[in-house]
Design an enzyme around this catalytic site. Structure first.
Site, short mmCIF file in Angstrom:
data_model
loop_
_atom_site.label_atom_id
_atom_site.label_comp_id
_atom_site.label_asym_id
_atom_site.label_seq_id
_atom_site.Cartn_x
_atom_site.Cartn_y
_atom_site.Cartn_z
N GLU A 1 128.29 50.79 23.46
CA GLU A 1 128.94 50.33 22.23
C GLU A 1 130.18 51.13 21.87
OE1 GLU A 1 127.84 49.10 17.61
OE2 GLU A 1 126.29 49.90 18.94
N LYS B 1 119.45 45.42 5.71
CA LYS B 1 119.03 45.86 7.03
C LYS B 1 118.86 47.37 7.00
CE LYS B 1 120.97 46.48 11.68
NZ LYS B 1 122.10 46.19 12.58
#
Length: 400
Positions: free
Chosen positions: A203, A158
């Site tokens: 987050e 990724k």
């Protein structure tokens, strides 16, 4: 320099709003009315020395588990140097509702009371704005393609590709007003304002509270429409999406494996849940555990975790090399971490996303947004995802 901590009641019989304490020129890190706000600068200290510096201060306190703190951010690139701010006046609200006031240095009571006094909102003004890409959009699309091809070729699992935009205002941006708007729309996010760096991050990178460690990684994003049925359908598609589940699992595994050597145990949700904010929804997985004692400071864990695969990629070094080679701009504080630490090494740090870096004259701001790229990523869909993510800060800044 000496630190003095007293309950709020020693100075005021009125509850304070941390956003108002920070105002337009202070320091803020808060979520759901819990956090810290400060005014003035008593000292600036290197991030890795901050906890030790705070512990070295003579401290006169009548409040348990409260005292001086240092606030700041850590840039995207691993090993980045950073300096944290120790405010002259800090107001700290805990989850149990206790509010304390800490002064550092020679601060008189009248100055403290003036800082705690209600701060009315400035009159509404109308400005003109220009919003434009701060880097070539085609370069962003090409970078997404390069990252996707690297994943397909097996060179990466990724990579996160981002792009910047710039907002230019005809008058200085009112930071206090921006903070109030973020509170209204993103109260459950970690809202911050430190050294011209403002934002509302959903987050949690890492939190240390005595022996307890927590993290709440997010990865995998879908828009919200405002329609309950449509949002529920989109959320179900997000949970079922192989692309988003792969992106999310990479992040969870790395955060877990990074924290585990410091922990006597570490629990996490068996399946990701949907985390909603005003404009988008994410896949998120909560983690909580107990640190082996003596435990690390929160800054040590921030250093170890940042940037997570949610903002860099995996493997980290290869992903960062691709980012530097293809993105075409310097990320700076975007994608790193922002938060605070105290003398015991406790603190809370969020991932530095949904943020803006203000120019010195506050007439312009740079915003950055990105997304995780895997084998099934489509460049145009990723561009649309960044546009959705930009709305968090644009809606708070732009007031024509």
């Amino acid at each position: 320099m000496k630190a003095v901590t007293r309950p709020l009641s020693a100075y005021s019989d009125v509850m304070v709003d941390l956003n108002d304490v920070a105002g337009g020129n202070g320091h803020l890190f808060v979520r759901n009315a819990v956090g810290v706000a400060g005014r003035g600068v008593a000292a600036r200290v290197p991030i890795d020395d901050a906890a030790a510096f705070l512990a070295s201060l003579p401290h006169d306190s009548t409040v348990d588990a409260a005292g001086p703190v240092a606030l700041g951010s850590l840039g995207f690139h691993p090993g980045t140097a950073s300096t944290l701010i120790v405010p002259e006046i800090v107001v700290r609200k805990s989850a149990d509702g206790e509010t304390s006031v800490t002064t550092c240095g020679d601060v008189d009571d009248d100055t403290v009371r003036a800082t705690l006094a209600p701060r009315p909102a400035a009159p509404a003004t109308a400005s003109s704005y220009r919003i434009e890409p701060a880097a070539d959009v085609q370069q962003y699309l090409d970078a997404v393609t390069s990252a996707r091809d690297a994943v397909r070729d097996g060179r990466l699992t990724k990579a996160v590709i981002a792009r910047p935009i710039r907002v230019t205002s005809s008058s200085p941006i009112d930071v206090h007003a921006v903070l109030r708007r973020l509170r209204a729309s993103f109260g459950s996010s970690y809202r911050f304002s430190i050294d011209g760096f403002i934002g509302a991050s959903p987050e949690l990178l890492v939190e240390v509270d005595g022996p307890i460690v927590r993290s709440h990684p997010l990865a995998g994003t879908a828009p919200r429409t405002g329609d309950v049925d449509s949002d529920a359908r989109i959320a179900a598609e997000l949970v079922a999406s192989t692309k988003d589940q792969i992106e999310h699992r990479v992040v969870i595994d790395v955060v877990h494996d990074t924290l585990l050597p410091w922990a006597s145990y570490l629990d996490w949700e068996p399946e990701p849940s949907i985390v909603t904010v005003a404009n988008v929804q994410h896949l998120g997985t909560r983690m909580e555990g107990m640190l082996s004692q003596p435990g690390p400071s929160v800054v040590e864990l921030v250093r170890a975790l940042s940037p997570t695969p949610a903002l860099g990629g995996h493997p980290r070094d290869a992903a960062i090399e691709l980012i530097e080679r293809t993105e075409g701009f310097e990320r700076g504080r975007y994608g790193g971490a922002v938060g605070w630490v105290d003398a015991q090494g406790n603190g809370t740090w969020a991932v530095a996303i949904r943020c803006a870096e203000l120019a010195a004259d506050r007439r312009s701001a740079r915003l950055v947004a990105g997304g995780g790229i895997v084998a099934d990523s489509d460049p145009q869909a990723e561009l649309a995802e960044t546009q959705a993510k930009f709305q968090a800060m644009l809606s708070a800044i732009v007031r024509p």
